[in-house]
Every structure is written in structure tokens, then in C-alpha cells.
Write a protein that holds these residues in place. Structure first.
Motif, PDB file in Angstrom:
ATOM      1  N   LYS A   2       0.833  -1.195   0.000  1.00 27.07           N
ATOM      2  CA  LYS A   2       0.000   0.000   0.000  1.00 27.07           C
ATOM      3  C   LYS A   2       0.865   1.242   0.000  1.00 27.07           C
ATOM      4  O   LYS A   2       1.939   1.262   0.608  1.00 27.07           O
ATOM      5  CB  LYS A   2      -0.888   0.042   1.246  1.00 27.07           C
ATOM      6  CG  LYS A   2      -1.916  -1.056   1.319  1.00 27.07           C
ATOM      7  CD  LYS A   2      -2.744  -0.919   2.575  1.00 27.07           C
ATOM      8  CE  LYS A   2      -3.751  -2.056   2.664  1.00 27.07           C
ATOM      9  NZ  LYS A   2      -4.555  -1.959   3.879  1.00 27.07           N
ATOM     10  N   LEU A  45       3.243  -0.999  -8.200  1.00 27.79           N
ATOM     11  CA  LEU A  45       2.834   0.133  -7.373  1.00 27.79           C
ATOM     12  C   LEU A  45       3.575   1.405  -7.769  1.00 27.79           C
ATOM     13  O   LEU A  45       2.969   2.474  -7.876  1.00 27.79           O
ATOM     14  CB  LEU A  45       3.058  -0.172  -5.890  1.00 27.79           C
ATOM     15  CG  LEU A  45       2.616   0.927  -4.919  1.00 27.79           C
ATOM     16  CD1 LEU A  45       1.115   1.184  -5.031  1.00 27.79           C
ATOM     17  CD2 LEU A  45       2.989   0.553  -3.496  1.00 27.79           C
ATOM     18  N   LYS A  48       2.065   2.994 -10.751  1.00 30.61           N
ATOM     19  CA  LYS A  48       0.846   3.735 -10.407  1.00 30.61           C
ATOM     20  C   LYS A  48       1.186   5.076  -9.770  1.00 30.61           C
ATOM     21  O   LYS A  48       0.590   6.106 -10.114  1.00 30.61           O
ATOM     22  CB  LYS A  48      -0.039   2.918  -9.457  1.00 30.61           C
ATOM     23  CG  LYS A  48      -0.772   1.774 -10.128  1.00 30.61           C
ATOM     24  CD  LYS A  48      -1.652   1.025  -9.145  1.00 30.61           C
ATOM     25  CE  LYS A  48      -2.990   1.717  -9.004  1.00 30.61           C
ATOM     26  NZ  LYS A  48      -3.973   0.883  -8.287  1.00 30.61           N
ATOM     27  N   VAL A  49       2.119   5.075  -8.832  1.00 27.01           N
ATOM     28  CA  VAL A  49       2.501   6.316  -8.146  1.00 27.01           C
ATOM     29  C   VAL A  49       3.024   7.342  -9.146  1.00 27.01           C
ATOM     30  O   VAL A  49       2.625   8.508  -9.126  1.00 27.01           O
ATOM     31  CB  VAL A  49       3.562   6.039  -7.049  1.00 27.01           C
ATOM     32  CG1 VAL A  49       4.179   7.332  -6.536  1.00 27.01           C
ATOM     33  CG2 VAL A  49       2.953   5.235  -5.911  1.00 27.01           C
ATOM     34  N   TYR A  52      -0.011   8.363 -11.608  1.00 27.60           N
ATOM     35  CA  TYR A  52      -1.322   8.721 -11.063  1.00 27.60           C
ATOM     36  C   TYR A  52      -1.549  10.216 -11.262  1.00 27.60           C
ATOM     37  O   TYR A  52      -0.733  11.041 -10.863  1.00 27.60           O
ATOM     38  CB  TYR A  52      -1.402   8.363  -9.577  1.00 27.60           C
ATOM     39  CG  TYR A  52      -2.797   8.023  -9.144  1.00 27.60           C
ATOM     40  CD1 TYR A  52      -3.349   6.783  -9.443  1.00 27.60           C
ATOM     41  CD2 TYR A  52      -3.566   8.932  -8.431  1.00 27.60           C
ATOM     42  CE1 TYR A  52      -4.631   6.459  -9.055  1.00 27.60           C
ATOM     43  CE2 TYR A  52      -4.842   8.615  -8.036  1.00 27.60           C
ATOM     44  CZ  TYR A  52      -5.373   7.380  -8.344  1.00 27.60           C
ATOM     45  OH  TYR A  52      -6.652   7.062  -7.955  1.00 27.60           O
ATOM     46  N   LEU A 142      -3.241   3.864  -2.611  1.00 31.26           N
ATOM     47  CA  LEU A 142      -3.057   2.955  -3.741  1.00 31.26           C
ATOM     48  C   LEU A 142      -2.669   1.591  -3.201  1.00 31.26           C
ATOM     49  O   LEU A 142      -1.854   1.501  -2.286  1.00 31.26           O
ATOM     50  CB  LEU A 142      -1.971   3.458  -4.683  1.00 31.26           C
ATOM     51  CG  LEU A 142      -2.160   4.844  -5.287  1.00 31.26           C
ATOM     52  CD1 LEU A 142      -1.000   5.173  -6.218  1.00 31.26           C
ATOM     53  CD2 LEU A 142      -3.479   4.950  -6.024  1.00 31.26           C
ATOM     54  N   GLU A 143      -3.238   0.546  -3.779  1.00 33.57           N
ATOM     55  CA  GLU A 143      -2.932  -0.816  -3.353  1.00 33.57           C
ATOM     56  C   GLU A 143      -2.691  -1.698  -4.577  1.00 33.57           C
ATOM     57  O   GLU A 143      -3.299  -1.520  -5.605  1.00 33.57           O
ATOM     58  CB  GLU A 143      -4.102  -1.403  -2.557  1.00 33.57           C
ATOM     59  CG  GLU A 143      -4.424  -0.654  -1.290  1.00 33.57           C
ATOM     60  CD  GLU A 143      -5.583  -1.265  -0.539  1.00 33.57           C
ATOM     61  OE1 GLU A 143      -5.410  -2.380  -0.003  1.00 33.57           O
ATOM     62  OE2 GLU A 143      -6.654  -0.641  -0.503  1.00 33.57           O
TER      63      GLU A 143
END
Length: 144
Positions: A2, A45, A48-49, A52, A142-143
Motif C-alpha cells: 500500500k 505500485l 501507479k505512483v 497517477y 493505492l494498493e
């Protein structure tokens, strides 16, 4: 795994009264590692970071990512982020990574992030004091 990320105008982390990491405009990210996490999940992840879209464009819409706005990232390890809080009044940590795995995945996340933008960090396992100015406020979990 996460990541709690906040859009900030500034953030810093101190250990024993000394500032060890500081950023201006960008993301303050708390990273929680689960016992089943691996490098593939870290890669997913981090993608995504980095991509995003939660920074404003010229029209005030959340259409830009941290790289597009020239932002920085402050990454802090946060094992309590993966706590089980569904039952009772005390968190459970049975799903959290061991300290060794947590540090390995944290270090890998930081190294990969540094390939893409300026990064500041906390100190894994340390008692840290984190301060920030949340811009918005805007916060996302975010996961993967």
C-alpha cells in the motif's frame, strides 16, 4: 503493498531532531509492505505512483502526474499502513512484512523511484517525525 500518497507543497522528515529528507512540491508517500509482497508488486505500485494523475492542469482538473509537474517525492516506510483494523480496538500486524522483507522492498522501491524523479527518504525502522502541507487536501490510498 500500500502507498498512502498526499499531494504536498512541502514535506520533511526528522530523526532525533535532524532533518534527513525534505521536498517542496510533490508527493509525500507512506509505504506499507505486506508479507506477500515482491519486486513485481513494487514495480506495479511504483508505476501507479509515478503516473497517477492528481496534480492540476491549467483548468484546475487532476490531469497531471508528479513527473509532468516536475515534482519530488518523499518516501517514508510505514508498517502500520498494512495493519488489520477490521475487528476490535487494537490493530493486528499478522499481514505485515518481516523487518528484513520490509526493508528490502522499501529499498527497492526507493532505488527504482530515483531512476525517475528526485527522491528524499526517511530512515527505515527509525522513530520519525513527519511534517507536511497537504495541497488541497488531496490524499489517495493505492494498493496492489
Amino acid at each position: 503493498m500500500k502507498a498512502l500518497m498526499q499531494r504536498v507543497t512541502q514535506a520533511k522528515v526528522e530523526v532525533e531532531g535532524q532533518c534527513i529528507g525534505q521536498i517542496d512540491h510533490g508527493i509525500m508517500l507512506l509505504l506499507g509492505v505486506d508479507k506477500n509482497d515482491n519486486q513485481a508488486k513494487v514495480d506495479q505500485l511504483l508505476h501507479k505512483v509515478l503516473h497517477y494523475r492528481f496534480f492540476a492542469d491549467a483548468n484546475g482538473k487532476m490531469n497531471h502526474n508528479v513527473q509532468q509537474v516536475g515534482g519530488n517525492i518523499l518516501i517514508i516506510s510505514q508498517f502500520t499502513l498494512v495493519a488489520d483494523t477490521k475487528k476490535g480496538l487494537r490493530p493486528g500486524f499478522s499481514s505485515a512484512a518481516t523487518p528484513a522483507l520490509g526493508e528490502e522492498m522499501y529499498d527497492y522501491f526507493v532505488a527504482k523511484a530515483k531512476e525517475n524523479l528526485p527522491v528524499a527518504t526517511g530512515r527505515f525502522g527509525a522513530d520519525m517525525q513527519v511534517s507536511l502541507t497537504n495541497d488541497g487536501p488531496v490524499t489517495f490510498l493505492l494498493e496492489v
